[in-house]
Every structure is written in structure tokens, then in C-alpha cells.
Design an enzyme around this catalytic site. Structure first.
Site, PDB file in Angstrom:
ATOM      1  N   PRO A   1     -16.175  -4.435   3.079  1.00  0.00           N
ATOM      2  CA  PRO A   1     -17.536  -4.858   3.430  1.00  0.00           C
ATOM      3  C   PRO A   1     -18.614  -3.901   2.931  1.00  0.00           C
ATOM      4  CG  PRO A   1     -16.454  -3.909   5.331  1.00  0.00           C
ATOM      5  CD  PRO A   1     -15.407  -4.021   4.269  1.00  0.00           C
TER       6      PRO A   1
ATOM      7  N   ARG B   1     -16.196  -1.103  -1.448  1.00  0.00           N
ATOM      8  CA  ARG B   1     -15.441   0.101  -1.811  1.00  0.00           C
ATOM      9  C   ARG B   1     -16.316   1.355  -1.876  1.00  0.00           C
ATOM     10  NH1 ARG B   1     -13.726  -4.361  -4.102  1.00  0.00           N
ATOM     11  NH2 ARG B   1     -11.535  -4.888  -3.884  1.00  0.00           N
TER      12      ARG B   1
ATOM     13  N   GLY C   1     -24.268   4.518  -0.495  1.00  0.00           N
ATOM     14  CA  GLY C   1     -25.227   5.439  -1.090  1.00  0.00           C
ATOM     15  C   GLY C   1     -24.653   6.820  -1.314  1.00  0.00           C
TER      16      GLY C   1
ATOM     17  N   TYR D   1       0.839  -1.193   0.000  1.00  0.00           N
ATOM     18  CA  TYR D   1       0.000   0.000   0.000  1.00  0.00           C
ATOM     19  C   TYR D   1       0.877   1.247   0.000  1.00  0.00           C
ATOM     20  CZ  TYR D   1      -3.717  -3.220   1.559  1.00  0.00           C
ATOM     21  OH  TYR D   1      -4.616  -4.260   1.680  1.00  0.00           O
TER      22      TYR D   1
END
Length: 329
Positions: free
Chosen positions: A205, A208, A213, A55
Site C-alpha cells: 500500500p 514498496r 518519501g 518468501y
């Protein structure tokens, strides 16, 4: 719902923090702001922090190291991963290396970046098809004997690979993507973990951010946002998936929670040995995600959510074809 569960020999809150997005893949980052968020997370109750050597080409581990320097190390649980060697400059080219020599080389570098003498949970990020998994795990066992790592973990492997590795040494955790949109772990992995007493750590979970929403095509298309290259976030696929997510609004309103909390609570409700590591760089969502532990879903609501996000309704795969090739089924 139990709010805590065992992971790598420690009892931890079942919601941890995935730190990848603090270094790359989701646009620009503010180092000081990320440190503030990490420090705030401890105040809110987070104890489990997930990173990897790839990362930001090591930048994420250095960030976590700086964070750890201002915290009580023994109170925190740090998980990292190795095995994906990226090309120069952080390009897309990569090599999977699980050789015994590289296991040790990668760990020593991670320990230096993290500024710690041990890593609580050390994962094989992707299985090296050219190296027997027994060799990789054997090298990790030696590092564990030296006290340099705690639990041994595997990420995105098949049930067969997991069972073979578990026969060499008990596997503390399996990490795989798991959400309302990605239920692949239900095809044998969760059952195997339950049988062997292995914790399961679900990453992405909220798919992404898709299940929050809060996304739209404009958000995803920003410079530096890697989601624009993922099939699930492209064109008509994104439109179809956002339509699915919009239908959750009424249920979230009835439960007095956010859409994100619905998505996280659904994953947590599947098995008591499941941990999740949603990522965020904003304090608002940090609190929101942690409080998903307080959202109780009825059996009817759980079934409705499963049916609504039936596999046949989800548009697009998790990763492009080339990236899926490195994931075992």
C-alpha cells in the site's frame, strides 16, 4: 474510519503486517531483530500476519513459526500463500502450480514450517493457467473440511477467475497490490468483493516504500534490493515518481502525520472492507503504519490525492513484463 473489519471470519485491525521483507528482496536481514519486531508488533496491536511459502524459500514461514512459538496462537491470524514454485537456490525461474496434489503438498509443508495445526487464511498466490481454478479451489475446500485451513483466498486474479472460484466456495479474501500508484483493483474487483461480501487485502500500500518519501536511487541500488529491477524504481521513472511524492509534504504537515500514513489512510478510506499489510523491519515504522488507522482524510483531501496520482502521471509498471504475465487483469 472503522479500525476493525472482518477477515476470514475474524474481526481484526485493518492494518496487518506483511512479513515478506523479513526474509528477502530488501537487502540483508537480522533474524533476532526480525523476531523482536514481530513480538513488538503484537504489543502494538497487530494481529494479522501475512507470509507465503516462496518468501525466502520457506524461511519466512519458519520465522513466523518461531514467532508463534512464543505467542498465543489463538489470538493471532496467520495468512499464507502457495502456488509459486521457485527454482533451486531461490533463483528467478518459477513455475505456477495449482494442481490438487500440489495444494495439499504445499499446505503440509507450510504447516510444518509454521509449527501450527492450521492456517487462518490460505491463498492461491498466482492462478495456474494449466489447472482449472475449480480444481484448485476444490482441493482447498477439502483441506478446510479437515480443519487445516480457515478462509480460502486468491491473489492477483481477474474478476472472472474470482467469480468462478466464488461459485465453487465463498472466497474469504482477495489480495492484490493497491495504493495511490496502483489503482487496478478499482476496475471491477473492489465492486465484486463488495457485492459478494469478500474482504480485500491490499499489499504494497506504500508502493514498496516509494510513497514514504524515505527512498532515493542510492537506497534502491543496494545489494539484495529487488526494487532496482522494477520499472517504477528505475532511472527517470524513479525521479518522476519521487517528484510526485514530494508534493505530499505540505498535506502531511497539515495533518500532523507522515507521508506513509497519508498513503495508507487513503487506501483504508476507499472501502470499509479493505485491509492493508504494509511491511517493515523497523519498530518506528511499525508504529507509524499501525497509527494510520487514526488519520482521517476529508472528502476534498481524498479527491486531491486521487487526482495528484492520476494513472497518467505514474511512471513505470509494477513489475517487469515477464512478471506481469503471471498477473491476471
Amino acid at each position: 474510519m472503522d479500525k476493525i473489519a472482518l477477515l476470514g471470519g475474524k474481526t481484526l485491525p485493518r492494518v496487518g503486517l506483511g512479513c515478506m521483507g523479513m526474509s528477502e528482496f530488501y537487502g540483508d536481514n537480522d533474524h533476532k531483530h526480525n523476531l523482536d519486531v514481530l513480538n513488538r508488533s503484537v504489543e502494538l496491536g497487530y494481529r494479522h500476519f501475512d507470509t507465503a511459502d516462496m518468501y525466502g524459500q520457506g524461511a519466512n514461514e519458519r520465522l513466523i513459526g518461531e514467532f508463534l512459538s512464543n505467542q498465543s496462537r489463538k489470538d493471532l491470524f496467520i495468512a499464507s500463500k502457495f502456488g509459486i514454485r521457485r527454482g533451486p537456490g531461490g533463483g528467478l525461474s518459477r513455475v505456477i502450480d495449482g494442481s490438487a496434489a500440489y495444494v495439499k503438498e504445499a499446505l503440509y509443508r507450510s504447516l510444518e514450517r509454521l509449527g501450527t495445526g492450521y492456517i487462518d487464511l490460505y491463498y492461491v498466490h498466482r492462478r495456474d493457467p494449466n489447472t482449472p481454478i475449480e480444481e484448485t479451489i476444490g482441493a482447498m475446500v477439502e483441506l478446510k473440511k479437515e480443519g487445516l485451513i480457515g478462509g480460502i483466498g486468491l491473489s492477483e486474479v481477474s474478476v472472472d477467475t474470482y467469480q468462478t472460484a466464488h461459485n465453487v466456495h465463498p472466497i474469504a479474501a482477495i489480495q492484490t497490490e493497491y495504493s495511490l500508484l496502483s489503482k487496478e483493483p478499482e476496475n471491477g474487483m473492489l465492486q465484486a468483493c463488495k457485492e459478494n461480501g469478500t474482504a480485500f487485502v491490499g499489499y504494497s500500500p506504500m508502493s514498496r516504500g516509494l510513497l514514504t518519501g524515505q527512498l532515493n536511487a542510492s537506497t534502491v541500488s543496494q545489494n539484495g534490493d529487488a526494487r532496482q529491477f522494477l520499472p517504477r524504481f528505475s532511472g527517470e521513472n524513479l525521479d518522476a515518481n519521487l517528484t510526485l511524492v514530494e508534493a505530499l509534504t505540505e498535506l502531511a504537515k497539515d495533518k500532523s502525520c507522515s507521508l506513509a500514513q497519508l498513503a495508507l489512510a487513503w487506501v483504508l478510506a476507499q472501502e470499509e472492507f479493505i485491509h492493508i499489510i504494509p511491511g517493515t523491519r523497523r519498530e518506528k515504522y511499525l508504529l507509524d503504519n499501525f497509527n494510520s488507522l487514526n488519520v482521517e482524510l476529508t472528502a476534498a483531501e481524498l479527491l486531491w490525492l486521487r487526482a495528484h496520482f492520476d494513472e497518467g502521471k505514474v511512471a513505470g509498471s509494477r513489475y517487469p513484463e515477464a512478471a506481469m504475465a503471471g498477473i491476471e487483469n
